[in-house]
Design an enzyme around this catalytic site. Structure first.
Site, short mmCIF file in Angstrom:
data_model
loop_
_atom_site.label_atom_id
_atom_site.label_comp_id
_atom_site.label_asym_id
_atom_site.label_seq_id
_atom_site.Cartn_x
_atom_site.Cartn_y
_atom_site.Cartn_z
N HIS A 152 -9.07 -2.70 -5.03
CA HIS A 152 -7.97 -2.93 -4.08
C HIS A 152 -6.95 -3.91 -4.64
O HIS A 152 -5.75 -3.75 -4.41
CB HIS A 152 -8.48 -3.42 -2.73
CG HIS A 152 -7.36 -3.50 -1.74
ND1 HIS A 152 -6.85 -2.39 -1.10
CD2 HIS A 152 -6.60 -4.55 -1.33
CE1 HIS A 152 -5.84 -2.74 -0.33
NE2 HIS A 152 -5.66 -4.05 -0.46
N ASP A 161 -2.98 -3.22 -4.91
CA ASP A 161 -1.90 -4.12 -4.51
C ASP A 161 -0.93 -4.39 -5.66
O ASP A 161 0.29 -4.35 -5.48
CB ASP A 161 -2.49 -5.46 -4.04
CG ASP A 161 -2.99 -5.41 -2.61
OD1 ASP A 161 -2.69 -4.45 -1.88
OD2 ASP A 161 -3.69 -6.37 -2.21
N HIS A 170 0.07 -11.38 -4.97
CA HIS A 170 1.43 -10.85 -4.82
C HIS A 170 2.47 -11.77 -5.47
O HIS A 170 3.41 -11.29 -6.12
CB HIS A 170 1.77 -10.67 -3.34
CG HIS A 170 0.84 -9.75 -2.62
ND1 HIS A 170 0.73 -8.40 -2.93
CD2 HIS A 170 -0.04 -9.96 -1.61
CE1 HIS A 170 -0.15 -7.84 -2.13
NE2 HIS A 170 -0.63 -8.76 -1.33
N HIS A 219 0.83 -1.21 0.00
CA HIS A 219 0.00 0.00 0.00
C HIS A 219 0.86 1.25 0.00
O HIS A 219 0.57 2.23 -0.71
CB HIS A 219 -0.93 0.02 1.21
CG HIS A 219 -1.84 -1.15 1.30
ND1 HIS A 219 -2.64 -1.39 2.40
CD2 HIS A 219 -2.10 -2.16 0.42
CE1 HIS A 219 -3.34 -2.50 2.19
NE2 HIS A 219 -3.01 -2.99 1.01
#
Length: 316
Positions: A245, A249, A272, A88
């Site tokens: 969101h 990320d 991720h 973030h």
């Protein structure tokens, strides 16, 4: 890969003054204080653990320092000094056009704050940036690169501006299938993505905590969903907050490339691990990108170009 120098290139940036944030780590549950400090040319983004007494306390915010990707992005240096949940903050720095800063932190995890990048963005825009004499650079995608596994896939392809496309599919019907395409130029991150919050399914909370994760999570720093219900007070900030969101990320993870990427990122259920693996694959293929001094023309389509506080307050 080759480096291209252009006349009329734009300059690097740093913060006008220091900014301090205090809060709790989402996964560690520990109190943490973090300070963004101005830094000189070619410094890049560095974390410094102020609580480390033995070994190297400095960790570079770069794709090849990523050591773990379970529910967050974790960096680690050669001495084992780690810093986690950096995505973030990295998204906020990239979205505001910050190229150099020293991040002092007194714990192993960046504070989660409200679960989005908005608190970081607001204070960065309030403080403002200074330009530095050295030229800034961009990474131009010249050939498509894709990484995929059993969970999903992500790709980078040549494009004349930074663009993102993302698709998610969750069991909780309040989220379900969502997709979004966004031109990331000219403050789009600040206007469209920065205030979207991290989220999870209520059924996964107990499992995460049994595994030592989400110890600092609550209904105010994450959106908790359960089937067709949003359990967090106030509900969603956007109907498609979840996919926004996930894009936030991915944008933060892509910022670990070390310079803005000129190209299109597409993610299909890509977390991720997939995004970091995509960067590793990109940099293993020198014919897939060039590193260029950033011309004024290119700067004008980058995420941090021309953004100011009025655009943030319109969505916060």
């Amino acid at each position: 890969m080759h480096i291209v120098s252009l006349k009329g290139s734009t300059l690097q940036t740093t913060l006008e003054s220091s900014i301090t944030f205090s809060g709790i780590g989402l996964h560690s549950g520990r109190d943490v204080t973090l300070t963004l400090k101005p830094a000189p040319e070619n410094h890049g983004i560095l974390f410094e653990r102020r609580d480390i007494q033995i070994g190297n306390p400095v960790v570079r915010a770069r794709w090849d320092y990523v050591s773990e990707t379970t529910l967050c992005t974790k960096l680690m240096n050669e001495d084992g000094t780690a810093i986690s949940t950096i995505e973030h903050l990295m998204a906020a720095l990239a979205g505001c056009g910050v190229t150099n800063t020293l991040i002092e932190i007194d714990s192993e995890e960046v504070p989660i704050l409200d679960g989005s990048a908005a608190p970081f963005v607001k204070q960065i825009l309030e403080v403002g940036l200074n330009t530095i004499s050295s030229s800034s650079r961009i990474i131009r995608i010249t050939r498509p690169v894709i990484f995929e596994n059993q969970s999903g896939w992500a790709s980078l392809t040549p494009y004349d501006r930074p663009e993102m496309e993302y698709f998610i599919d969750f069991d909780d019907c309040v989220i379900g299938k969502q997709s979004k395409i966004l031109n990331m130029s000219n403050g789009s991150f600040v206007k469209e993505l920065c205030s979207s919050r991290t989220f999870c399914s209520n059924k996964d909370v107990e499992t995460m905590r049994e595994n030592g994760l989400a110890l600092g999570g609550n209904f105010t720093n994450a959106v908790v969903v359960d089937g067709d219900k949003v359990l967090s007070p106030g509900g969603m900030r956007y109907q498609d907050e979840a996919v926004r969101h996930k894009m936030l990320d991915a944008f933060g993870d892509l910022a670990l490339a070390g310079a803005p990427i000129l190209g299109k990122y597409e993610g299909h259920k890509a977390g991720h691990f997939i995004t970091n693996s995509l960067l590793r694959k990109l940099f293993s293929k020198p014919d897939s990108y060039t590193v260029e001094d950033c011309s004024e023309e290119i700067f004008n389509v980058l995420p941090g170009s021309g953004v100011d506080l009025t655009e943030f307050t319109a969505v916060a």
